[in-house]
Design a protein around this motif. Structure first.
Motif, PDB file in Angstrom:
ATOM      1  N   TYR A  54       0.834  -1.205   0.000  1.00 31.56           N
ATOM      2  CA  TYR A  54       0.000   0.000   0.000  1.00 31.56           C
ATOM      3  C   TYR A  54       0.868   1.255   0.000  1.00 31.56           C
ATOM      4  O   TYR A  54       0.654   2.177  -0.796  1.00 31.56           O
ATOM      5  N   LEU A  55       1.852   1.295   0.904  1.00 32.52           N
ATOM      6  CA  LEU A  55       2.736   2.466   0.982  1.00 32.52           C
ATOM      7  C   LEU A  55       3.524   2.666  -0.310  1.00 32.52           C
ATOM      8  O   LEU A  55       3.594   3.779  -0.832  1.00 32.52           O
ATOM      9  N   ASP A  56       4.116   1.578  -0.823  1.00 29.62           N
ATOM     10  CA  ASP A  56       4.902   1.685  -2.059  1.00 29.62           C
ATOM     11  C   ASP A  56       4.052   2.105  -3.249  1.00 29.62           C
ATOM     12  O   ASP A  56       4.513   2.849  -4.111  1.00 29.62           O
ATOM     13  N   THR A  57       2.817   1.641  -3.302  1.00 27.30           N
ATOM     14  CA  THR A  57       1.967   1.910  -4.466  1.00 27.30           C
ATOM     15  C   THR A  57       1.272   3.265  -4.385  1.00 27.30           C
ATOM     16  O   THR A  57       1.276   4.018  -5.358  1.00 27.30           O
ATOM     17  N   PHE A  58       0.692   3.570  -3.249  1.00 25.07           N
ATOM     18  CA  PHE A  58      -0.176   4.739  -3.169  1.00 25.07           C
ATOM     19  C   PHE A  58       0.452   5.955  -2.488  1.00 25.07           C
ATOM     20  O   PHE A  58       0.037   7.077  -2.726  1.00 25.07           O
ATOM     21  N   ILE A  59       1.428   5.738  -1.630  1.00 29.88           N
ATOM     22  CA  ILE A  59       2.037   6.850  -0.908  1.00 29.88           C
ATOM     23  C   ILE A  59       3.363   7.261  -1.562  1.00 29.88           C
ATOM     24  O   ILE A  59       3.535   8.409  -1.967  1.00 29.88           O
ATOM     25  N   TYR A  60       4.298   6.313  -1.670  1.00 30.69           N
ATOM     26  CA  TYR A  60       5.623   6.627  -2.222  1.00 30.69           C
ATOM     27  C   TYR A  60       5.702   6.498  -3.739  1.00 30.69           C
ATOM     28  O   TYR A  60       6.668   6.947  -4.338  1.00 30.69           O
ATOM     29  N   LYS A  61       4.722   5.843  -4.325  1.00 32.33           N
ATOM     30  CA  LYS A  61       4.661   5.654  -5.788  1.00 32.33           C
ATOM     31  C   LYS A  61       5.898   4.915  -6.330  1.00 32.33           C
ATOM     32  O   LYS A  61       6.358   5.174  -7.428  1.00 32.33           O
TER      33      LYS A  61
END
Length: 142
Positions: free
Chosen positions: A111-118
């Motif tokens: 979730y973090l890699d995909t939606f927050i940090y891209k």
């Protein structure tokens, strides 16, 4: 050769997590989960303090005072991880506890890699990976 080191470390994380989980739960049953957590963190602090002092990097430690206070709260998470392991493993066992732990790490980091940090994309393979993770958890817990 440098490229292999992070993979070795990642594998060691898994092995060490299993060993630490077992030891924390055993110690927690002998004493209490709170005492187990305290001594795990205390011994860990000593293990890292010795080379810190011996390497003369102790002077660099003052740099920590420049960090945003939020970044210093990671130790709280570490303490809760040890405590929750000591409480969960005796009831759920190592496999179920760590399966749930690894799945929650995988899904929350995705979730973090995909939606927050891209850093990652959301494609069909990623969706299949998430579904396989959830199905794997279901089979392990069942």
């Amino acid at each position: 050769m440098k490229e292999i080191i992070p993979y070795i470390f990642a594998i060691l994380i898994g092995l060490f997590t299993t060993a630490e989980s077992y030891m924390s739960s055993e110690l927690g049953e002998m004493t209490s989960p709170s005492i187990s957590t305290f001594y795990n963190l205390f011994i860990g602090a000593i293990v890292f303090a010795v080379p810190l002092v011996l390497s003369n990097n102790i002077n660099k430690s003052v740099e920590i005072l420049k960090a945003r206070p939020l970044l210093l709260t990671g130790g709280i998470f570490g303490a809760f991880i040890i405590y929750f392991i000591a409480k969960s493993v005796p009831i759920l066992g190592l496999t179920v506890t760590l399966t749930l732990s690894i799945a929650s790490q995988t899904l929350s980091s995705f979730y973090l890699d995909t939606f927050i940090y891209k850093h990652a994309s959301l494609g069909i393979y990623e969706i299949i990976g998430v579904l396989f993770t959830l199905v794997g958890v279901w089979f392990m817990v069942k």
